[in-house]
Design a protein around this motif. Structure first.
Motif, PDB file in Angstrom:
ATOM      1  N   SER A 244       0.845  -1.035  -0.141  1.00 39.90           N
ATOM      2  CA  SER A 244       0.040   0.086   0.055  1.00 39.90           C
ATOM      3  C   SER A 244       0.758   1.342  -0.032  1.00 39.90           C
ATOM      4  CB  SER A 244      -0.814   0.037   1.262  1.00 39.90           C
ATOM      5  OG  SER A 244      -0.117   0.009   2.424  1.00 39.90           O
ATOM      6  N   GLU A 245       0.365   2.417  -0.300  1.00 36.89           N
ATOM      7  CA  GLU A 245       0.993   3.669  -0.415  1.00 36.89           C
ATOM      8  C   GLU A 245       1.238   4.018   1.040  1.00 36.89           C
ATOM      9  OE1 GLU A 245       1.813   5.696  -2.563  1.00 36.89           O
ATOM     10  OE2 GLU A 245       1.068   4.487  -4.108  1.00 36.89           O
ATOM     11  N   GLY A 246       0.871   3.574   2.011  1.00 40.03           N
ATOM     12  CA  GLY A 246       1.281   3.951   3.443  1.00 40.03           C
ATOM     13  C   GLY A 246       2.483   3.231   3.883  1.00 40.03           C
ATOM     14  N   THR A 247       2.535   2.102   3.346  1.00 36.17           N
ATOM     15  CA  THR A 247       3.934   1.422   3.545  1.00 36.17           C
ATOM     16  C   THR A 247       5.067   1.669   2.753  1.00 36.17           C
ATOM     17  OG1 THR A 247       2.467  -0.625   4.108  1.00 36.17           O
ATOM     18  CG2 THR A 247       5.048  -0.912   3.764  1.00 36.17           C
ATOM     19  N   ARG A 248       4.675   2.461   1.525  1.00 37.96           N
ATOM     20  CA  ARG A 248       5.927   2.849   0.685  1.00 37.96           C
ATOM     21  C   ARG A 248       6.680   3.897   1.402  1.00 37.96           C
ATOM     22  NH1 ARG A 248       5.183   0.959  -4.408  1.00 37.96           N
ATOM     23  NH2 ARG A 248       3.226   0.155  -4.936  1.00 37.96           N
ATOM     24  N   ILE A 249       6.103   4.667   2.260  1.00 37.86           N
ATOM     25  CA  ILE A 249       6.735   5.706   3.127  1.00 37.86           C
ATOM     26  C   ILE A 249       7.879   4.953   4.027  1.00 37.86           C
ATOM     27  CG2 ILE A 249       6.487   7.760   4.840  1.00 37.86           C
ATOM     28  CD1 ILE A 249       3.616   8.077   3.666  1.00 37.86           C
ATOM     29  N   TYR A 250       7.438   3.988   4.588  1.00 33.74           N
ATOM     30  CA  TYR A 250       8.380   3.244   5.429  1.00 33.74           C
ATOM     31  C   TYR A 250       9.352   2.570   4.642  1.00 33.74           C
ATOM     32  CZ  TYR A 250       4.928   3.959   9.010  1.00 33.74           C
ATOM     33  OH  TYR A 250       4.090   4.600  10.051  1.00 33.74           O
ATOM     34  N   LEU A 251       9.072   2.145   3.476  1.00 32.29           N
ATOM     35  CA  LEU A 251      10.284   1.653   2.687  1.00 32.29           C
ATOM     36  C   LEU A 251      11.158   2.470   1.983  1.00 32.29           C
ATOM     37  CD1 LEU A 251       8.187  -0.863   0.474  1.00 32.29           C
ATOM     38  CD2 LEU A 251       9.899  -1.461   1.980  1.00 32.29           C
ATOM     39  N   ARG A 252      10.831   4.111   1.978  1.00 32.80           N
ATOM     40  CA  ARG A 252      11.909   4.836   1.643  1.00 32.80           C
ATOM     41  C   ARG A 252      12.817   4.943   2.783  1.00 32.80           C
ATOM     42  NH1 ARG A 252       7.841  10.156   0.770  1.00 32.80           N
ATOM     43  NH2 ARG A 252       6.561   9.231  -0.807  1.00 32.80           N
ATOM     44  N   ASP A 253      12.462   4.979   4.238  1.00 35.59           N
ATOM     45  CA  ASP A 253      13.357   4.676   5.078  1.00 35.59           C
ATOM     46  C   ASP A 253      14.387   3.640   5.193  1.00 35.59           C
ATOM     47  OD1 ASP A 253      14.615   5.743   7.960  1.00 35.59           O
ATOM     48  OD2 ASP A 253      13.802   3.690   8.524  1.00 35.59           O
ATOM     49  N   CYS A 254      13.890   2.588   4.779  1.00 31.69           N
ATOM     50  CA  CYS A 254      14.538   1.206   4.533  1.00 31.69           C
ATOM     51  C   CYS A 254      15.503   1.509   3.251  1.00 31.69           C
ATOM     52  CB  CYS A 254      13.618   0.110   4.207  1.00 31.69           C
ATOM     53  SG  CYS A 254      14.472  -1.619   4.442  1.00 31.69           S
ATOM     54  N   TYR A 255      15.090   2.161   2.352  1.00 32.26           N
ATOM     55  CA  TYR A 255      15.994   2.243   1.172  1.00 32.26           C
ATOM     56  C   TYR A 255      17.250   3.194   1.731  1.00 32.26           C
ATOM     57  CZ  TYR A 255      17.683   3.691  -3.324  1.00 32.26           C
ATOM     58  OH  TYR A 255      18.264   4.038  -4.599  1.00 32.26           O
ATOM     59  N   ASP A 256      16.996   4.168   2.464  1.00 35.46           N
ATOM     60  CA  ASP A 256      17.858   5.137   2.831  1.00 35.46           C
ATOM     61  C   ASP A 256      18.865   4.416   3.760  1.00 35.46           C
ATOM     62  OD1 ASP A 256      19.202   7.875   3.319  1.00 35.46           O
ATOM     63  OD2 ASP A 256      18.374   7.395   5.543  1.00 35.46           O
ATOM     64  N   HIS A 257      18.610   3.472   4.408  1.00 34.08           N
ATOM     65  CA  HIS A 257      19.346   2.641   5.360  1.00 34.08           C
ATOM     66  C   HIS A 257      20.255   1.790   4.478  1.00 34.08           C
ATOM     67  CE1 HIS A 257      17.075   2.678   9.198  1.00 34.08           C
ATOM     68  NE2 HIS A 257      17.088   4.024   8.805  1.00 34.08           N
ATOM     69  N   SER A 258      19.820   1.266   3.303  1.00 31.64           N
ATOM     70  CA  SER A 258      20.614   0.279   2.517  1.00 31.64           C
ATOM     71  C   SER A 258      21.575   1.277   1.626  1.00 31.64           C
ATOM     72  CB  SER A 258      19.600  -0.289   1.377  1.00 31.64           C
ATOM     73  OG  SER A 258      18.747   0.888   0.458  1.00 31.64           O
ATOM     74  N   ILE A 259      21.393   2.663   1.533  1.00 30.50           N
ATOM     75  CA  ILE A 259      22.302   3.383   0.650  1.00 30.50           C
ATOM     76  C   ILE A 259      23.357   3.840   1.821  1.00 30.50           C
ATOM     77  CG2 ILE A 259      22.753   5.803   0.093  1.00 30.50           C
ATOM     78  CD1 ILE A 259      20.032   5.350  -1.295  1.00 30.50           C
ATOM     79  N   GLN A 260      22.928   3.968   3.163  1.00 24.71           N
ATOM     80  CA  GLN A 260      23.783   4.142   4.297  1.00 24.71           C
ATOM     81  C   GLN A 260      25.077   3.241   4.311  1.00 24.71           C
ATOM     82  OE1 GLN A 260      22.330   5.886   7.824  1.00 24.71           O
ATOM     83  NE2 GLN A 260      20.736   6.808   6.886  1.00 24.71           N
ATOM     84  N   ILE A 261      24.524   1.892   4.328  1.00 21.06           N
ATOM     85  CA  ILE A 261      25.140   0.600   4.497  1.00 21.06           C
ATOM     86  C   ILE A 261      26.077   0.549   3.436  1.00 21.06           C
ATOM     87  CG2 ILE A 261      25.034  -1.769   4.506  1.00 21.06           C
ATOM     88  CD1 ILE A 261      22.688  -1.818   6.108  1.00 21.06           C
ATOM     89  N   MET A 262      25.580   0.796   2.159  1.00 19.83           N
ATOM     90  CA  MET A 262      26.621   0.730   1.047  1.00 19.83           C
ATOM     91  C   MET A 262      27.573   1.519   1.042  1.00 19.83           C
ATOM     92  SD  MET A 262      26.333  -1.729  -1.136  1.00 19.83           S
ATOM     93  CE  MET A 262      27.542  -1.244  -2.250  1.00 19.83           C
ATOM     94  N   GLU A 263      27.445   2.841   1.666  1.00 21.58           N
ATOM     95  CA  GLU A 263      28.505   4.124   1.813  1.00 21.58           C
ATOM     96  C   GLU A 263      29.438   3.692   2.801  1.00 21.58           C
ATOM     97  OE1 GLU A 263      26.220   7.544   2.422  1.00 21.58           O
ATOM     98  OE2 GLU A 263      25.729   7.937   0.393  1.00 21.58           O
ATOM     99  N   LEU A 264      29.164   2.923   3.762  1.00 21.99           N
ATOM    100  CA  LEU A 264      29.964   2.592   4.591  1.00 21.99           C
ATOM    101  C   LEU A 264      30.979   1.450   4.238  1.00 21.99           C
ATOM    102  CD1 LEU A 264      28.066   2.365   8.261  1.00 21.99           C
ATOM    103  CD2 LEU A 264      29.966   3.706   7.864  1.00 21.99           C
ATOM    104  N   LEU A 265      30.148   0.636   3.659  1.00 20.83           N
ATOM    105  CA  LEU A 265      31.121  -0.478   2.932  1.00 20.83           C
ATOM    106  C   LEU A 265      31.956  -0.027   1.998  1.00 20.83           C
ATOM    107  CD1 LEU A 265      31.052  -3.810   2.707  1.00 20.83           C
ATOM    108  CD2 LEU A 265      29.376  -3.471   0.822  1.00 20.83           C
ATOM    109  N   GLU A 266      31.596   0.725   1.122  1.00 24.42           N
ATOM    110  CA  GLU A 266      32.606   1.294   0.174  1.00 24.42           C
ATOM    111  C   GLU A 266      33.631   2.107   0.691  1.00 24.42           C
ATOM    112  OE1 GLU A 266      32.758   0.317  -2.845  1.00 24.42           O
ATOM    113  OE2 GLU A 266      30.772  -0.727  -2.941  1.00 24.42           O
ATOM    114  N   THR A 267      33.470   2.990   1.855  1.00 20.14           N
ATOM    115  CA  THR A 267      34.373   3.749   2.648  1.00 20.14           C
ATOM    116  C   THR A 267      35.458   2.579   3.186  1.00 20.14           C
ATOM    117  OG1 THR A 267      32.937   5.338   2.981  1.00 20.14           O
ATOM    118  CG2 THR A 267      34.965   4.990   4.401  1.00 20.14           C
ATOM    119  N   TYR A 268      35.019   1.441   3.909  1.00 21.94           N
ATOM    120  CA  TYR A 268      35.823   0.319   4.512  1.00 21.94           C
ATOM    121  C   TYR A 268      36.716   0.108   3.487  1.00 21.94           C
ATOM    122  CZ  TYR A 268      33.337   1.301   8.837  1.00 21.94           C
ATOM    123  OH  TYR A 268      32.869   1.700  10.068  1.00 21.94           O
TER     124      TYR A 268
END
Length: 358
Positions: A244-268
């Protein structure tokens, strides 16, 4: 640790085949069911997959989690109960799949990789999720259930959680898997700090092996986290009826976390590569220091060897020749030569010191 391990059937096997492999039972099977509505929640352990059938008839939300090794017969039974696609069930059975998302009619199928640390050893497990209209079926290999915190949230904040649609629970399970990368990368950060201290202080062959191990483990994590980000992005951007559209808002936060993890991984990964360069430079510098000391010692002894060689030619016995060595017959000839040799060595040391060669 096994790198890039994957279970598979022999080439030529028909698609959707579920055949037990030798050594596949790595953990005992556990089937847990949670059935809830906005008003009540029921949780129980199931002896077999068939016991969940009565809960599929009503309007309640049903979550069935299968932990450990599921026999082909169990998977076939679950596939029949929930109308799960045979190709998806084959991916569930053959663990080690690349994270991905598939859509089957009114059903979503997602594979994710869960990274954990056990005694400083990185381990990866496959998490498979099916989302239907009023149900979720999840699979995870291994002994440890990663979704314990989700069940606690359902029990403590049940009214608020239970009032949401089933796709919110689907997001929550994905979020648990994604956020599992943060503590793993945090342990890498601490390890890289210790490695940097040893690298600058006294690098050894063990240091080089340490660097290569971290590089391999980061490469393994990148193989999991990179496609996982694309999975979350696909759930967020594409139009899927179970979400649903209401859940997509939370998936944005999940996607943001996945980007942070990838940035940390590439930094390391960049830090590890630079540490390898520092190690090679440090070893080269250490070798150059040794060669410089040896060169200084050799340079000091070259004139001393020359002097000793000249006065070791034994031409002093020829008293009839005007070219004989008169110094060999001097009373203080021997100590005088020693004083000359010590003086030459001292002058060379002073010269090297002023040139800052050591």
């Amino acid at each position: 640790m096994d790198y890039f391990s994957k279970s598979y059937h022999p080439p030529g096997t028909p698609p959707g085949t579920l055949v037990a492999v030798e050594g596949g039972a790595e953990a005992p099977l556990s089937i847990r069911l949670i059935d809830y509505t906005a008003a009540e929640l029921r949780e129980q352990e199931l002896a077999n997959a068939g016991e969940c059938q009565p809960y599929l008839q009503g309007p309640s939300n049903t979550w069935i989690h299968i932990q450990g090794y599921a026999e082909p017969a169990v998977l076939r039974h679950l596939g029949e109960l929930f109308n799960l696609h045979p190709l998806a069930m084959e991916d569930v059975f053959n663990i080690g799949q690349r994270p991905k998302m598939e859509s089957y009619d009114e059903q979503l199928f997602v594979i994710l990789g869960l990274a954990t640390t056990d005694d400083s050893i990185i381990k990866t497990r496959q998490v498979s999720l099916f989302l239907g209209e009023h149900y979720i079926v999840s699979f995870c290999n291994g002994n440890r259930d990663p979704f314990g915190p989700v069940r606690k949230r359902l029990q403590k904040n049940g009214k608020r959680f239970q009032s949401r649609p089933i796709d919110y629970l689907f997001y929550t399970l994905i979020d648990v898997v994604i956020d599992g990368g943060f503590p793993v990368l945090e342990s890498f950060g601490e390890e890289l700090e210790d490695l940097e201290v040893e690298l600058l202080r006294c690098p050894t062959r063990d240091t080089l092996a340490w660097i290569h191990r971290i590089k391999r483990e980061l490469l393994l994590l990148r193989r999991i986290f990179w496609p996982q980000r694309e999975v979350v992005n696909g759930l967020l951007r594409e139009d899927h009826s179970p979400i649903s559209e209401g859940t997509r808002i939370y998936l944005r936060d999940c996607y943001d976390h996945s980007i942070q993890i990838m940035e940390l991984l590439e930094t390391y990964r960049e830090m590890t590569s630079s540490m390898l360069d520092v190690y090679l430079s440090s070893v080269s510098h250490h070798t150059n220091e040794i060669m410089r000391i040896l060169t200084i010692i050799a340079t000091i002894f070259i004139p001393l060897t020359f002097i000793a060689g000249v006065y070791g030619m034994n031409f002093g016995n020829n008293s009839n020749s005007p070219w004989a060595m008169p110094e060999l017959n001097w009373y203080y000839g021997y100590p005088l030569i020693w004083l000359v040799m010590i003086g030459v060595a001292a002058l060379l040391l002073i010269f090297f010191k002023r040139r800052k060669w050591f």
